[in-house]
Design a protein around this motif. Structure first.
Motif, PDB file in Angstrom:
ATOM      1  N   SER A   1      36.031  22.897  -6.973  1.00  0.00           N
ATOM      2  CA  SER A   1      35.138  21.748  -6.876  1.00  0.00           C
ATOM      3  C   SER A   1      34.649  21.585  -5.441  1.00  0.00           C
ATOM      4  O   SER A   1      35.302  22.035  -4.489  1.00  0.00           O
ATOM      5  N   THR A   2      33.507  20.939  -5.288  1.00  0.00           N
ATOM      6  CA  THR A   2      32.957  20.697  -3.952  1.00  0.00           C
ATOM      7  C   THR A   2      33.946  19.902  -3.103  1.00  0.00           C
ATOM      8  O   THR A   2      34.118  20.171  -1.908  1.00  0.00           O
ATOM      9  N   GLU A   3      34.601  18.917  -3.724  1.00  0.00           N
ATOM     10  CA  GLU A   3      35.558  18.080  -2.989  1.00  0.00           C
ATOM     11  C   GLU A   3      36.714  18.916  -2.452  1.00  0.00           C
ATOM     12  O   GLU A   3      37.129  18.744  -1.290  1.00  0.00           O
ATOM     13  N   LEU A   4      37.237  19.841  -3.274  1.00  0.00           N
ATOM     14  CA  LEU A   4      38.357  20.660  -2.834  1.00  0.00           C
ATOM     15  C   LEU A   4      37.919  21.630  -1.736  1.00  0.00           C
ATOM     16  O   LEU A   4      38.624  21.808  -0.735  1.00  0.00           O
ATOM     17  N   ILE A   5      36.763  22.256  -1.912  1.00  0.00           N
ATOM     18  CA  ILE A   5      36.251  23.188  -0.896  1.00  0.00           C
ATOM     19  C   ILE A   5      36.051  22.467   0.437  1.00  0.00           C
ATOM     20  O   ILE A   5      36.460  22.956   1.494  1.00  0.00           O
ATOM     21  N   ASN A   6      35.436  21.285   0.393  1.00  0.00           N
ATOM     22  CA  ASN A   6      35.213  20.528   1.625  1.00  0.00           C
ATOM     23  C   ASN A   6      36.522  20.132   2.289  1.00  0.00           C
ATOM     24  O   ASN A   6      36.653  20.182   3.522  1.00  0.00           O
ATOM     25  N   SER A   7      37.505  19.760   1.479  1.00  0.00           N
ATOM     26  CA  SER A   7      38.813  19.378   2.021  1.00  0.00           C
ATOM     27  C   SER A   7      39.475  20.565   2.722  1.00  0.00           C
ATOM     28  O   SER A   7      40.028  20.431   3.822  1.00  0.00           O
ATOM     29  N   ILE A   8      39.399  21.735   2.089  1.00  0.00           N
ATOM     30  CA  ILE A   8      39.972  22.948   2.692  1.00  0.00           C
ATOM     31  C   ILE A   8      39.267  23.253   4.009  1.00  0.00           C
ATOM     32  O   ILE A   8      39.917  23.568   5.016  1.00  0.00           O
ATOM     33  N   CYS A   9      37.953  23.121   4.014  1.00  0.00           N
ATOM     34  CA  CYS A   9      37.175  23.423   5.225  1.00  0.00           C
ATOM     35  C   CYS A   9      37.520  22.483   6.367  1.00  0.00           C
ATOM     36  O   CYS A   9      37.675  22.911   7.518  1.00  0.00           O
ATOM     37  N   LEU A  10      37.650  21.192   6.077  1.00  0.00           N
ATOM     38  CA  LEU A  10      37.983  20.232   7.129  1.00  0.00           C
ATOM     39  C   LEU A  10      39.360  20.511   7.719  1.00  0.00           C
ATOM     40  O   LEU A  10      39.555  20.416   8.938  1.00  0.00           O
ATOM     41  N   VAL A  11      40.300  20.869   6.866  1.00  0.00           N
ATOM     42  CA  VAL A  11      41.644  21.199   7.352  1.00  0.00           C
ATOM     43  C   VAL A  11      41.607  22.444   8.238  1.00  0.00           C
ATOM     44  O   VAL A  11      42.245  22.491   9.306  1.00  0.00           O
TER      45      VAL A  11
ATOM     46  N   LEU B   1      24.444  32.312  -0.089  1.00  0.00           N
ATOM     47  CA  LEU B   1      25.409  32.404  -1.183  1.00  0.00           C
ATOM     48  C   LEU B   1      26.345  31.206  -1.287  1.00  0.00           C
ATOM     49  O   LEU B   1      26.865  30.911  -2.370  1.00  0.00           O
ATOM     50  N   LEU B   2      26.579  30.516  -0.158  1.00  0.00           N
ATOM     51  CA  LEU B   2      27.567  29.442  -0.136  1.00  0.00           C
ATOM     52  C   LEU B   2      26.924  28.111   0.242  1.00  0.00           C
ATOM     53  O   LEU B   2      25.882  28.085   0.902  1.00  0.00           O
ATOM     54  N   PRO B   3      27.559  27.012  -0.133  1.00  0.00           N
ATOM     55  CA  PRO B   3      27.106  25.714   0.371  1.00  0.00           C
ATOM     56  C   PRO B   3      27.249  25.662   1.899  1.00  0.00           C
ATOM     57  O   PRO B   3      27.953  26.479   2.496  1.00  0.00           O
ATOM     58  N   PHE B   4      26.614  24.676   2.514  1.00  0.00           N
ATOM     59  CA  PHE B   4      26.557  24.624   3.977  1.00  0.00           C
ATOM     60  C   PHE B   4      27.938  24.519   4.614  1.00  0.00           C
ATOM     61  O   PHE B   4      28.234  25.246   5.576  1.00  0.00           O
ATOM     62  N   ILE B   5      28.796  23.631   4.133  1.00  0.00           N
ATOM     63  CA  ILE B   5      30.071  23.375   4.818  1.00  0.00           C
ATOM     64  C   ILE B   5      30.978  24.603   4.827  1.00  0.00           C
ATOM     65  O   ILE B   5      31.507  24.977   5.878  1.00  0.00           O
ATOM     66  N   PRO B   6      31.226  25.295   3.691  1.00  0.00           N
ATOM     67  CA  PRO B   6      32.050  26.504   3.777  1.00  0.00           C
ATOM     68  C   PRO B   6      31.404  27.613   4.590  1.00  0.00           C
ATOM     69  O   PRO B   6      32.091  28.346   5.316  1.00  0.00           O
TER      70      PRO B   6
ATOM     71  N   TYR C   1      31.698  30.590   9.947  1.00  0.00           N
ATOM     72  CA  TYR C   1      31.173  30.905  11.286  1.00  0.00           C
ATOM     73  C   TYR C   1      32.001  30.235  12.383  1.00  0.00           C
ATOM     74  O   TYR C   1      32.406  30.876  13.353  1.00  0.00           O
ATOM     75  N   PHE C   2      32.242  28.937  12.230  1.00  0.00           N
ATOM     76  CA  PHE C   2      32.859  28.155  13.303  1.00  0.00           C
ATOM     77  C   PHE C   2      34.254  28.659  13.668  1.00  0.00           C
ATOM     78  O   PHE C   2      34.608  28.739  14.842  1.00  0.00           O
ATOM     79  N   ILE C   3      35.031  29.021  12.651  1.00  0.00           N
ATOM     80  CA  ILE C   3      36.398  29.459  12.923  1.00  0.00           C
ATOM     81  C   ILE C   3      36.463  30.942  13.252  1.00  0.00           C
ATOM     82  O   ILE C   3      37.039  31.339  14.273  1.00  0.00           O
ATOM     83  N   LEU C   4      35.865  31.776  12.392  1.00  0.00           N
ATOM     84  CA  LEU C   4      36.054  33.221  12.526  1.00  0.00           C
ATOM     85  C   LEU C   4      35.178  33.856  13.598  1.00  0.00           C
ATOM     86  O   LEU C   4      35.473  34.974  14.042  1.00  0.00           O
ATOM     87  N   PHE C   5      34.140  33.168  14.020  1.00  0.00           N
ATOM     88  CA  PHE C   5      33.289  33.727  15.078  1.00  0.00           C
ATOM     89  C   PHE C   5      33.326  32.863  16.337  1.00  0.00           C
ATOM     90  O   PHE C   5      33.832  33.283  17.369  1.00  0.00           O
ATOM     91  N   HIS C   6      32.836  31.634  16.242  1.00  0.00           N
ATOM     92  CA  HIS C   6      32.743  30.817  17.452  1.00  0.00           C
ATOM     93  C   HIS C   6      34.110  30.552  18.092  1.00  0.00           C
ATOM     94  O   HIS C   6      34.300  30.810  19.276  1.00  0.00           O
ATOM     95  N   SER C   7      35.048  30.033  17.321  1.00  0.00           N
ATOM     96  CA  SER C   7      36.344  29.659  17.892  1.00  0.00           C
ATOM     97  C   SER C   7      37.147  30.872  18.347  1.00  0.00           C
ATOM     98  O   SER C   7      37.731  30.868  19.439  1.00  0.00           O
ATOM     99  N   THR C   8      37.189  31.920  17.523  1.00  0.00           N
ATOM    100  CA  THR C   8      37.976  33.094  17.911  1.00  0.00           C
ATOM    101  C   THR C   8      37.367  33.791  19.128  1.00  0.00           C
ATOM    102  O   THR C   8      38.102  34.277  19.998  1.00  0.00           O
TER     103      THR C   8
END
Length: 306
Positions: free
Chosen positions: A23-33, A197-202, A207-214
Motif C-alpha cells: 500500500s502507498t501508506e506502507l511504502i511511504n512509512s518504509i521510506c521515511l524510516v 516506474l515508481l511513485p515519487f517518494i520511493p 536516490y537520496f540514500i543510495l546516491f546522495h547520502s552514500t
C-alpha cells in the motif's frame, strides 16, 4: 566496486517496490524510516567538516549558528510557506547537483551546472509527479492546484534532461574519460526510470540514500581521513552518531508534539522538519566542496609549474 554496489542496491530496491503490492501508506512509512536512519546522518559530521575548512573556528559558535539558521527557517515556513517551499526546492536542487558534480570529479564550481543536474534529480521529477505530491503540498499551501497541464508535466522534465545531456558535451572540454561519461549516462537512466516506474517518494528515497547520502559519506570520510592522523572508519561512525541521534530524536519529538492527523500530514511535516537541517547542512557542504576544489586547482597549478 563502490558504484557497482550503489547501482545494484538501487535496482534491487526498485524491483522490491515493484514486485510487492504494498500500500502507498506502507511504502511511504518504509521510506521515511529509511531516510531517517540512513539519510539524515549524512550531515552528522558537518561540524568537523566546517572545522577542517575554516581556520581558528569555534565549534560551539558554529553549532549555535547552525541551530539559529534552522530556527529562523521554521519561522519562514510559518510566515510564508510558499516562499519557504520555493527556497527549499531550489536549495536542495543546488545541493544535490553540487554533490553529483563533485562525485563525478568534474573540476570547478559552476552554479548553473549544479542547478541543471539538481533539476534533473529533483525539480523535473517533482513536476512530473505533481499530481501525486500536490496532496502533501496542499497541506501547507491550500490554494495550490490539484494538477498541472500535460505540457508542463512533460516539457520541464524533458528540458532539464536535455540540458543535462548538453552539459556532458560541454564538459568534454575537461577530457572526461569514457568511463566517467558512462557513469553520468547510467545515473541519468536510473533517475528517469525510477520516476517513471515508481511513485515519487520511493524513487526519491532510492536516490537520496543510495546516491546522495552514500556519496556524501564517502566524500566526508575521505576528507577527514586525509586531514586527521590515524583516522579510520570506526572513528567516522562514532563521529556521525552524536549529532545524527540528536537530529533523529529531534525530528521524532517534534512530530510527536505536532501529532499529524493523517499520513499525508506526517509526510509533509517530516520533509519540513528535514528542511530545517538541510539549509545549514547545504551551506556547510557548499563551503566544503568549494574549499576542496580550490585546493585541487592549487595542487594542479603547482604540479604543472614544476
Amino acid at each position: 566496486m563502490f558504484k557497482i554496489v550503489q547501482y545494484g542496491l538501487a535496482c534491487m530496491t526498485g524491483v522490491i517496490f515493484l514486485a510487492f503490492n504494498l500500500s502507498t501508506e506502507l511504502i511511504n512509512s518504509i521510506c521515511l524510516v529509511l531516510i531517517l536512519l540512513f539519510g539524515i546522518p549524512h550531515g552528522g559530521v558537518d561540524h568537523l567538516i566546517h572545522a577542517s575548512t575554516t581556520p581558528d573556528t569555534n565549534v560551539l559558535k558554529y553549532i549555535v549558528k547552525y541551530l539559529l539558521i534552522a530556527g529562523g527557517y521554521i519561522l519562514w515556513w510559518l510566515i510564508d510557506p510558499s516562499k519557504a517551499l520555493f527556497i527549499f526546492i531550489i536549495l536542495s536542487a543546488y545541493h544535490f547537483g553540487q554533490e553529483f558534480i563533485a562525485d563525478m570529479r568534474i573540476k570547478g564550481q559552476n552554479v548553473i551546472l549544479n542547478l541543471i543536474w539538481g533539476s534533473v534529480i529533483l525539480v523535473g521529477p517533482m513536476i512530473f509527479s505533481y499530481q501525486e505530491i500536490a496532496v502533501y503540498l496542499q497541506i501547507i499551501i491550500p490554494n495550490l492546484p490539484d494538477e498541472i497541464g500535460p505540457m508542463t508535466k512533460y516539457t520541464i522534465p524533458i528540458i532539464s534532461i536535455l540540458l543535462a545531456i548538453g552539459s556532458v558535451f560541454w564538459l568534454r572540454r575537461q577530457k572526461l574519460t569514457a568511463g566517467r561519461i558512462y557513469q553520468i549516462g547510467l545515473f541519468l537512466c536510473v533517475i528517469i526510470l525510477s520516476h517513471i516506474l515508481l511513485p515519487f517518494i520511493p524513487a526519491f528515497t532510492i536516490y537520496f540514500i543510495l546516491f546522495h547520502s552514500t556519496n556524501a559519506f564517502k566524500h566526508q570520510f575521505s576528507w577527514l581521513k586525509e586531514k586527521k592522523d590515524n583516522y579510520h572508519f570506526g572513528k567516522f561512525i562514532i563521529d556521525l552518531l552524536g549529532f545524527s541521534l540528536l537530529a533523529i530524536l529531534g525530528i521524532l519529538g517534534l512530530i510527536w508534539i505536532l501529532k499529524p492527523e493523517s499520513q499525508a500530514t506526517l509526510v509533509t511535516y517530516f520533509f519540513i522538519l528535514t528542511s530545517l537541517i538541510t539549509l545549514p547542512h547545504a551551506i556547510t557542504l557548499d563551503q566544503f566542496y568549494r574549499f576542496r576544489n580550490t585546493l585541487k586547482i592549487g595542487k594542479a597549478i603547482t604540479e604543472s609549474s614544476k
